[in-house]
Design an enzyme around this catalytic site. Sequence first.
Site, PDB file in Angstrom:
ATOM      1  N   ASP A 176      18.914  -6.195   6.478  1.00 15.11           N
ATOM      2  CA  ASP A 176      17.824  -5.519   5.793  1.00 15.11           C
ATOM      3  C   ASP A 176      17.135  -6.508   4.854  1.00 15.11           C
ATOM      4  O   ASP A 176      17.799  -7.235   4.105  1.00 15.11           O
ATOM      5  CB  ASP A 176      18.356  -4.321   4.998  1.00 15.11           C
ATOM      6  CG  ASP A 176      17.237  -3.429   4.490  1.00 15.11           C
ATOM      7  OD1 ASP A 176      16.769  -2.582   5.264  1.00 15.11           O
ATOM      8  OD2 ASP A 176      16.838  -3.613   3.321  1.00 15.11           O
ATOM      9  N   ASN A 184       5.015  -5.099   0.549  1.00 15.98           N
ATOM     10  CA  ASN A 184       3.943  -4.209   0.994  1.00 15.98           C
ATOM     11  C   ASN A 184       3.067  -3.759  -0.177  1.00 15.98           C
ATOM     12  O   ASN A 184       1.835  -3.722  -0.074  1.00 15.98           O
ATOM     13  CB  ASN A 184       4.524  -2.983   1.699  1.00 15.98           C
ATOM     14  CG  ASN A 184       4.922  -3.266   3.134  1.00 15.98           C
ATOM     15  OD1 ASN A 184       4.349  -4.140   3.775  1.00 15.98           O
ATOM     16  ND2 ASN A 184       5.898  -2.537   3.635  1.00 15.98           N
ATOM     17  N   HIS A 189       0.120  -4.063   3.772  1.00 15.10           N
ATOM     18  CA  HIS A 189       0.951  -3.884   4.969  1.00 15.10           C
ATOM     19  C   HIS A 189       0.708  -4.959   6.019  1.00 15.10           C
ATOM     20  O   HIS A 189       1.596  -5.260   6.817  1.00 15.10           O
ATOM     21  CB  HIS A 189       0.705  -2.493   5.560  1.00 15.10           C
ATOM     22  CG  HIS A 189       1.306  -1.392   4.738  1.00 15.10           C
ATOM     23  ND1 HIS A 189       2.640  -1.073   4.782  1.00 15.10           N
ATOM     24  CD2 HIS A 189       0.754  -0.555   3.820  1.00 15.10           C
ATOM     25  CE1 HIS A 189       2.900  -0.072   3.952  1.00 15.10           C
ATOM     26  NE2 HIS A 189       1.767   0.260   3.345  1.00 15.10           N
ATOM     27  N   ASP A 193       3.627  -6.958   7.721  1.00 17.17           N
ATOM     28  CA  ASP A 193       3.828  -7.132   9.162  1.00 17.17           C
ATOM     29  C   ASP A 193       4.062  -8.606   9.506  1.00 17.17           C
ATOM     30  O   ASP A 193       4.880  -8.939  10.368  1.00 17.17           O
ATOM     31  CB  ASP A 193       2.612  -6.619   9.933  1.00 17.17           C
ATOM     32  CG  ASP A 193       2.532  -5.096   9.946  1.00 17.17           C
ATOM     33  OD1 ASP A 193       3.522  -4.447   9.558  1.00 17.17           O
ATOM     34  OD2 ASP A 193       1.473  -4.566  10.347  1.00 17.17           O
ATOM     35  N   GLU A 219      12.256  -2.285   8.030  1.00 14.37           N
ATOM     36  CA  GLU A 219      12.593  -3.681   7.756  1.00 14.37           C
ATOM     37  C   GLU A 219      14.046  -3.987   8.099  1.00 14.37           C
ATOM     38  O   GLU A 219      14.609  -4.986   7.643  1.00 14.37           O
ATOM     39  CB  GLU A 219      12.342  -4.007   6.279  1.00 14.37           C
ATOM     40  CG  GLU A 219      13.258  -3.310   5.296  1.00 14.37           C
ATOM     41  CD  GLU A 219      12.759  -1.948   4.839  1.00 14.37           C
ATOM     42  OE1 GLU A 219      13.155  -1.506   3.758  1.00 14.37           O
ATOM     43  OE2 GLU A 219      11.970  -1.322   5.582  1.00 14.37           O
TER      44      GLU A 219
END
Length: 311
Positions: A176, A184, A189, A193, A219
């Site tokens: 994680d 973010n 975002h 990405d 994630e």
Amino acid sequence: MRILIADDDCTSRAVLAAVLQKNGFEVLQTTNGAEAWQLLQQPQAPALAILDWVMPELDGLELVRRVRALATDRPPYLIMLTSRCAKVDVIAGLDAGANDYLTKPFDSGELRARVAVGRRMIELQEALVRSKELLAHQATHDALTGLYNRRAILARLQDEMARAQRGAALAIGSCDIDHFKRINDSYGHQTGDEVLCGLARLLTEQLRPFDSLGRFGGEEFLIVAPIKNGTCHVALFDRLCRQVANTPIVTRNGPLALTLSIGVACYRPTDDLDQLLARADAALYRAKEQGRNRVIYAACGEMDEATLIKS
């Protein structure tokens, strides 16, 4: 496009080859059915074959039947060539699996036209196969990162668990990204990405050829790592965690540093899929609680708790 001519008649074979080569085709020639059968079994077999009915060792009709029995997504287009022109013979050739029929003596214009039909059919078939492969890829891969999606990585895990039940060793890592929400919130975002894609590439580069990596959701990533003789899964996950911490991800907002928390669990014969994942997730949660940027190992045999990767 490559075309195979299988004909024991030297004159007929030479005329066929001359017409086809004049029209830009690469031509392979054989003088008997057995040689043609060997060529048509190869991985890069010619896409189209013109087969004489009467040949030594293996006649054209039997050759067609054998070719049609092959398991392949790209079956060759087969044209039967013969002096037999009775309707019963035409039906026999088509029933055996031939796509088309050409009688001797053949007209060069008719030959070109029938080969052109075959070429169009091959192109349509190839387009269909590519579409099928694309759909299969989309069904098993994450659209953003290109990694296995959740369903596919779980399928890989189940396959490896089946192997482990026969004596192989297996470890999984639940990974994680630490504080991904901050990325973010701070950068948007699109940058988030880019971080996910960059991390996917970094992890893929660091994994061994027999390991599997999938995006498990958001994630979170899942690593399926078979434990081969002479290898150490502890070193693998420790190295991954260090590499991520030491390698900023390039984004539109510049290089961004990030860290990874990893929970690792080894397969035990009593584990089902949910139990194995739950132990890895529990180890991941402990990694988060203990400060992130570290690998925590679930109890597994002689190994108990953890390895710390200091920032």
